[in-house]
Design a protein around this motif. Structure first.
Motif, PDB file in Angstrom:
ATOM      1  N   SER B 166       0.813  -1.216   0.000  1.00 53.49           N
ATOM      2  CA  SER B 166       0.000   0.000   0.000  1.00 53.49           C
ATOM      3  C   SER B 166       0.845   1.264   0.000  1.00 53.49           C
ATOM      4  O   SER B 166       0.382   2.322   0.415  1.00 53.49           O
ATOM      5  CB  SER B 166      -0.989  -0.008   1.158  1.00 53.49           C
ATOM      6  OG  SER B 166      -0.422  -0.546   2.305  1.00 53.49           O
ATOM      7  N   VAL B 184      -6.447  -7.778  -4.066  1.00 50.54           N
ATOM      8  CA  VAL B 184      -5.664  -7.647  -2.846  1.00 50.54           C
ATOM      9  C   VAL B 184      -6.465  -8.267  -1.691  1.00 50.54           C
ATOM     10  O   VAL B 184      -7.680  -8.126  -1.614  1.00 50.54           O
ATOM     11  CB  VAL B 184      -5.303  -6.155  -2.609  1.00 50.54           C
ATOM     12  CG1 VAL B 184      -6.511  -5.296  -2.411  1.00 50.54           C
ATOM     13  CG2 VAL B 184      -4.339  -5.980  -1.482  1.00 50.54           C
ATOM     14  N   LEU B 186      -7.004  -8.983   2.499  1.00 50.34           N
ATOM     15  CA  LEU B 186      -6.736  -8.478   3.844  1.00 50.34           C
ATOM     16  C   LEU B 186      -6.576  -9.683   4.767  1.00 50.34           C
ATOM     17  O   LEU B 186      -7.477 -10.520   4.853  1.00 50.34           O
ATOM     18  CB  LEU B 186      -7.907  -7.609   4.334  1.00 50.34           C
ATOM     19  CG  LEU B 186      -7.918  -7.321   5.843  1.00 50.34           C
ATOM     20  CD1 LEU B 186      -6.724  -6.480   6.253  1.00 50.34           C
ATOM     21  CD2 LEU B 186      -9.213  -6.621   6.250  1.00 50.34           C
ATOM     22  N   ALA B 281      -2.711  -6.735  11.049  1.00 48.39           N
ATOM     23  CA  ALA B 281      -3.415  -6.897   9.777  1.00 48.39           C
ATOM     24  C   ALA B 281      -2.525  -6.367   8.668  1.00 48.39           C
ATOM     25  O   ALA B 281      -1.699  -5.477   8.888  1.00 48.39           O
ATOM     26  CB  ALA B 281      -4.736  -6.129   9.795  1.00 48.39           C
ATOM     27  N   HIS B 282      -2.695  -6.938   7.486  1.00 47.18           N
ATOM     28  CA  HIS B 282      -1.835  -6.530   6.372  1.00 47.18           C
ATOM     29  C   HIS B 282      -2.525  -6.881   5.065  1.00 47.18           C
ATOM     30  O   HIS B 282      -3.301  -7.831   5.014  1.00 47.18           O
ATOM     31  CB  HIS B 282      -0.493  -7.265   6.464  1.00 47.18           C
ATOM     32  CG  HIS B 282       0.600  -6.616   5.683  1.00 47.18           C
ATOM     33  ND1 HIS B 282       1.125  -5.399   6.030  1.00 47.18           N
ATOM     34  CD2 HIS B 282       1.277  -7.016   4.589  1.00 47.18           C
ATOM     35  CE1 HIS B 282       2.085  -5.080   5.168  1.00 47.18           C
ATOM     36  NE2 HIS B 282       2.191  -6.042   4.278  1.00 47.18           N
ATOM     37  N   LEU B 283      -2.224  -6.128   4.022  1.00 46.18           N
ATOM     38  CA  LEU B 283      -2.740  -6.462   2.695  1.00 46.18           C
ATOM     39  C   LEU B 283      -1.739  -7.362   1.973  1.00 46.18           C
ATOM     40  O   LEU B 283      -0.535  -7.238   2.156  1.00 46.18           O
ATOM     41  CB  LEU B 283      -2.980  -5.202   1.859  1.00 46.18           C
ATOM     42  CG  LEU B 283      -4.055  -4.245   2.348  1.00 46.18           C
ATOM     43  CD1 LEU B 283      -4.144  -3.036   1.421  1.00 46.18           C
ATOM     44  CD2 LEU B 283      -5.416  -4.927   2.455  1.00 46.18           C
TER      45      LEU B 283
END
Lengths: 97, 435
Positions: B166, B184, B186, B281-283
């Motif tokens: 991002s 993408v 999550l 959390a991460h994409l």
């Protein structure tokens, strides 16, 4: 449905943040009624930063933000939110990542 | 900010950025690396599995002091419905080798170690600094970056964009698109701490051996996504990820998803009594080959997640990141050694090198998989896991029903759920996309 708000706060409580007081890195566009992308942020944000206020508008409390970028993917193209990173050194600092 | 000129500026201190900065500095180039986190790794999230081969090509003796958790001796794949899982697992003592092939790691700790290696190699690493824009000259060539520090402009021959999935720089400068919601995922993750003996007993491990569980099925509520459970020395990384577009259209919440995964009867006993110490959390870039942007231009190259280099089918991201960072650095070094300018034409060497590597070859192989899984998510993540679970239970439950009658009923349940055409179509589509 169980009380989710308590649970998310409990999760975030373990995380370490350097809050940049008075400088919010994400802004929600002013609105009377929320658009579809704004409504989606109420459920998609993993830190539950977006909630409805008593006027039915979407409001952001960015203190618990994990900086994943999900709200940017959903809300930036339509102009519903303005998304930036926190200033260098601020925001979440993962211990484990 | 700094009144000197660098050979290269690397934006970001993740896997790709560290690999690039290390390789450049190691070859004697003057490198500045900028990271917005308080320290390298502060903003980074991964499952996380480390692939030894890709790191060995950068730091051959990394095993001597890198913070490694467990080397993997066993991999389990679970297809889940609400109460059961059908599993496939592979375990081999061959993985107890002198130089193991895969390890679990804790990303922040690993990134701090990698960053120290970058500093030791001679790069200038500055944290707590957000790069806010690229500096371009009159001809559009990138000649440096702007930062959020006072007088925060700094110049270099080339900028390596390792800003992650991002990152804002590439998209704001028009070098790549903002990732779209259906390209993408999550992922949310928790770190569950338990005594190492408890982990070893629950997963049937000795010493530093480790296990990986990858799980798909009704746990994602019909969305395209997967859960994972990785064993570390004294904690278990547990998480689940789904496409952002699926979260958007279903209204499912990420925290509810991870809670349900944790409460599943196959998962709950593994983490019982644990103390959770972090929620992250991460994409994850999921668009595959077709989503890869332009990787180089006048005065810049793009590496890692920023360049969408992620193999979602094999859940490999960090090794593509490390390899792209290394190859970009090697290309830059070659151009520099010839005393050529960092033009797009000269930097196209990086594209050629990455095209010749496993990175592009693997991504190209699965170029049709994202579209298939994303459009067929209900079948692959809901219908089939439920059908398989029912079939397995019927098969194993001994109740006086003749076996032929059971098999007939199983077949009928598949056909009525998906039709002959649907089943054949799914099989052909899967085979084609896998080819």
């Amino acid at each position: 449905m169980t009380d989710l708000s308590v649970r998310v706060e409990d999760k975030l409580y373990q995380n370490r943040y350097q809050v940049d007081a008075g400088k919010v890195h994400i802004k929600v566009r002013e609105h009377d009624t929320p658009t579809a992308p704004l409504r989606a942020l109420l459920t998609a944000c993993p830190a539950r930063c977006y909630e409805l206020n008593d006027k039915g508008q979407v409001e952001l409390t960015a203190d618990g933000c994990i900086e994943c970028g999900t709200c940017r993917i959903i809300g930036e193209a339509s102009g519903d939110i303005e998304w930036n990173y926190p200033r260098g050194g601020y925001g979440i600092s993962f211990k484990f990542g | 900010m700094i009144d000197e000129r660098f050979d290269a500026i690397v934006v970001g201190a993740g896997m790709a950025g560290n690999a690039a900065a290390y390789t450049l500095a190691e070859r004697g180039l003057k490198v500045l690396q900028l990271e917005r986190g308080e320290y390298a790794g502060a903003k980074n999230v991964q499952g996380a599995i480390l692939y030894a081969d890709m790191l060995e090509k950068i730091i051959p003796n990394f095993r001597e002091d890198a913070p490694l958790e467990r080397h993997l001796v066993e991999q389990r794949f679970w297809m889940m419905d609400d109460r059961s899982h059908t599993g496939m697992q592979y375990r081999s003592d061959d993985f107890n080798e002198e130089k193991p092939n895969r390890y679990t790691i804790i990303r922040t700790q690993f990134d701090k170690w990698f960053s120290q290696k970058v500093r030791d190699a001679g790069a200038l690493v500055i944290c707590e600094t957000t790069v806010t824009g690229l500096v371009q000259n009159g001809e559009g060539r990138v000649i440096g970056v702007k930062t959020d520090r006072a007088d925060g402009e700094v110049h270099a021959d080339v900028v390596v964009l390792a800003e992650g999935v991002s990152g804002l720089l590439g998209s704001r400068a028009g070098l790549r698109d903002r990732p779209e919601a259906d390209k993408v995922a999550l992922a949310v993750k928790e770190m569950h701490f338990l005594p190492s003996e408890t982990i070893e007993a629950r997963f049937n491990l000795k010493g530093d051996e480790g296990v990986v569980i990858e799980a798909a099925g009704t746990i994602s509520q019909g969305m395209t996504g997967m859960g994972f459970i990785y064993t570390n020395k004294e904690c278990i990384s547990l998480g689940i990820g789904c496409l952002v577009s699926d979260f958007q259209s279903t209204g499912e919440t990420p925290y509810d998803l991870i809670e349900r995964f944790k409460k599943h009867p196959s998962v709950a006993p593994l983490i019982e009594g644990s103390e959770v110490k972090e929620y992250s959390a991460h994409l994850i870039p999921e668009g595959g080959y077709k989503a890869i942007p332009q990787l180089y231009g006048d005065g810049w190259v793009m590496v890692g997640d920023a360049a969408q280099l992620n193999n979602a089918i094999h859940r490999e991201g960090s090794n593509l990141a490390m390899t792209s960072g290394r190859l970009a650095a090697e290309a830059i070094f070659q151009v520099k050694s010839r005393r050529d300018p960092m033009t797009a034409e000269n930097l196209s060497l990086y594209k050629k090198m990455i095209d010749d590597s496993f990175v592009m070859k693997d991504l190209k192989k699965y170029k049709d998989m994202p579209a298939l899984l994303h459009t067929q998510s209900k079948n692959f993540f809901l219908t089939y896991p439920q059908l398989v679970s029912k079939a397995m239970q019927d098969f194993l439950r001994v109740d006086g029903t003749p076996k032929a009658q059971k098999e007939k009923a199983t077949l009928k349940s598949f056909v009525s759920a998906r039709s002959w055409w649907g089943l054949a179509g799914d099989a052909v589509r899967l085979a084609r996309a896998w080819r």
